[in-house]
Design a protein around this motif. Structure first.
Motif, short mmCIF file in Angstrom:
data_model
loop_
_atom_site.label_atom_id
_atom_site.label_comp_id
_atom_site.label_asym_id
_atom_site.label_seq_id
_atom_site.Cartn_x
_atom_site.Cartn_y
_atom_site.Cartn_z
N ARG A 27 37.57 46.72 43.23
CA ARG A 27 37.50 46.28 41.84
C ARG A 27 38.63 46.91 41.04
O ARG A 27 39.08 48.02 41.34
CB ARG A 27 36.15 46.66 41.20
CG ARG A 27 34.97 45.90 41.76
CD ARG A 27 33.66 46.41 41.16
NE ARG A 27 32.53 45.65 41.65
CZ ARG A 27 32.03 44.59 41.05
NH1 ARG A 27 32.54 44.17 39.91
NH2 ARG A 27 31.00 43.94 41.56
N VAL A 28 39.07 46.18 40.02
CA VAL A 28 40.06 46.70 39.08
C VAL A 28 39.57 46.42 37.67
O VAL A 28 38.71 45.57 37.45
CB VAL A 28 41.45 46.05 39.29
CG1 VAL A 28 42.05 46.44 40.62
CG2 VAL A 28 41.36 44.53 39.15
N SER A 29 40.12 47.17 36.72
CA SER A 29 39.75 46.94 35.33
C SER A 29 40.93 47.27 34.43
O SER A 29 41.88 47.95 34.83
CB SER A 29 38.54 47.79 34.92
OG SER A 29 38.89 49.16 34.90
N VAL A 30 40.86 46.77 33.19
CA VAL A 30 41.84 47.12 32.17
C VAL A 30 41.43 48.47 31.60
O VAL A 30 40.28 48.64 31.17
CB VAL A 30 41.87 46.05 31.06
CG1 VAL A 30 42.85 46.46 29.95
CG2 VAL A 30 42.25 44.69 31.63
N ALA B 80 35.34 45.28 34.65
CA ALA B 80 35.76 45.33 36.05
C ALA B 80 35.68 43.93 36.67
O ALA B 80 34.76 43.17 36.41
CB ALA B 80 34.88 46.29 36.83
N VAL B 81 36.69 43.61 37.46
CA VAL B 81 36.69 42.34 38.20
C VAL B 81 37.04 42.65 39.65
O VAL B 81 37.75 43.62 39.94
CB VAL B 81 37.71 41.34 37.61
CG1 VAL B 81 37.30 40.89 36.23
CG2 VAL B 81 39.11 41.92 37.58
N THR B 82 36.55 41.82 40.54
CA THR B 82 36.86 42.02 41.95
C THR B 82 38.16 41.32 42.30
O THR B 82 38.55 40.32 41.67
CB THR B 82 35.74 41.46 42.85
OG1 THR B 82 35.67 40.03 42.67
CG2 THR B 82 34.40 42.09 42.52
N VAL C 215 41.22 36.11 43.21
CA VAL C 215 41.72 35.14 44.19
C VAL C 215 41.08 33.77 43.95
O VAL C 215 41.76 32.74 43.93
CB VAL C 215 41.43 35.63 45.63
CG1 VAL C 215 41.67 34.51 46.64
CG2 VAL C 215 42.28 36.85 45.95
N THR C 216 39.78 33.78 43.72
CA THR C 216 39.06 32.51 43.49
C THR C 216 39.45 31.89 42.16
O THR C 216 39.74 30.68 42.08
CB THR C 216 37.54 32.76 43.53
OG1 THR C 216 37.19 33.31 44.80
CG2 THR C 216 36.78 31.47 43.31
N ASP C 217 39.47 32.68 41.10
CA ASP C 217 39.77 32.15 39.77
C ASP C 217 41.18 31.58 39.67
O ASP C 217 41.41 30.58 38.98
CB ASP C 217 39.60 33.24 38.71
CG ASP C 217 38.14 33.65 38.53
OD1 ASP C 217 37.25 32.89 38.97
OD2 ASP C 217 37.90 34.73 37.96
N LEU C 218 42.11 32.22 40.36
CA LEU C 218 43.51 31.79 40.29
C LEU C 218 43.89 30.82 41.39
O LEU C 218 45.01 30.30 41.39
CB LEU C 218 44.43 33.01 40.36
CG LEU C 218 44.27 34.04 39.24
CD1 LEU C 218 45.13 35.27 39.52
CD2 LEU C 218 44.65 33.43 37.90
#
Length: 269
Positions: free
Chosen positions: A119-122, A82-84, A89-92
């Motif tokens: 949060r979203v996840s694959v 899971a990522v927020t 937004v910060t990473d990209l």
């Protein structure tokens, strides 16, 4: 030529007023009230070129979509991780709006799922879903390979050979990300030659759904445990046998599916 005619021509042609240090300083003469001829190297020409480049640049939301898609395909986002949204937004280094739009598209494609709390996840594949994925890939990808073999050029075969060389180099040095990138590039480059837009779009979606699970296989078996049928496909392409190319790709797909199945099956099954 009369003075009136000469005066008219000066309004039709844009000429340099002065050449200094190899650069043109230009006068802007109008051909008509609505038309201007620009000299190469003039400030106006450079501004116009910059505007043209901006016109052809993909919109921000499309760039962000492609970046997140690659993160999914090539293992930066693992199944179940899971990522927020704020973290993306910060990473990209992107705005919240294009990130949300990219997530919306990828969720519609089944490549991401919402976890709540922003949060979203694959998604993690189930065995039943893998069976569906296997059925679809075995139907679509060999057909694309068959069509591609009928139209492919020697230059395209050379590109595929170069991609496969890079893939093998990644395997030897244990570079999982490079392996996944070159494997995906090999398949998409081959399938593009088919010029079958509907089938190609479906194949892209299927590769996106299965790619993250292949990353799990790499984590368990390492790159040396990932044989493929690319050499057989290349040999068939060079010999001009569409049926053999389709069979090689079918075997390659089946091999990958079975490797994923081993990672999803409970111990002892």
């Amino acid at each position: 030529m009369s003075s009136a005619g000469l005066s008219y021509c000066r309004h039709l042609i844009k000429i340099p007023a002065k050449i200094q240090y190899g650069k043109f300083r230009t006068q802007q003469l109008l051909c008509s009230p609505k038309t201007t001829i620009l000299m190469v190297g003039s400030p106006s020409y450079e501004r116009r070129s910059s505007l043209n480049a901006d016109f052809h640049k993909p919109p921000t939301h499309e760039i962000v979509y492609r970046k997140i898609r690659e993160m999914i395909l090539f293992g930066e986002l693992a199944p179940g991780q899971a990522v927020t949204i704020q973290g993306l937004v910060t990473d990209l280094d992107a705005g919240m709006t294009p990130v949300r739009e990219a997530i919306r598209r990828l969720t519609a494609e089944g490549a991401l799922q919402f976890q709540g709390n922003r949060r979203v996840s694959v998604p993690e594949l189930t065995l039943a879903q893998l069976d569906e994925l296997a059925f679809a890939r075995q139907a679509i990808e060999p057909q694309l390979a068959f069509l591609a073999a009928q139209k492919i050029t020697p230059a395209a075969i050379s590109r595929l050979e170069s991609i496969d060389d890079s893939l093998n180099a990644a395997v030897r040095r244990g570079d999982v990300k490079a392996y996944l990138e070159h494997n995906h590039r090999f398949h998409t480059t081959l399938y593009e030659q088919a010029e079958a837009g509907i089938l190609f779009a479906i194949a892209q979606m299927l590769l996106l759904r299965g790619g993250p699970s292949l990353r799990v296989v790499c984590g368990r078996l390492g790159t040396n445990g990932l044989p493929d049928k690319h050499l057989q496909a290349l040999s068939a392409l060079r010999s001009g046998s569409p049926e053999a190319v389709a069979n090689a790709i079918r075997d390659d797909v089946n091999q990958g599916i079975e490797q994923i199945r081993m990672t999803l099956s409970p111990p002892g099954v």
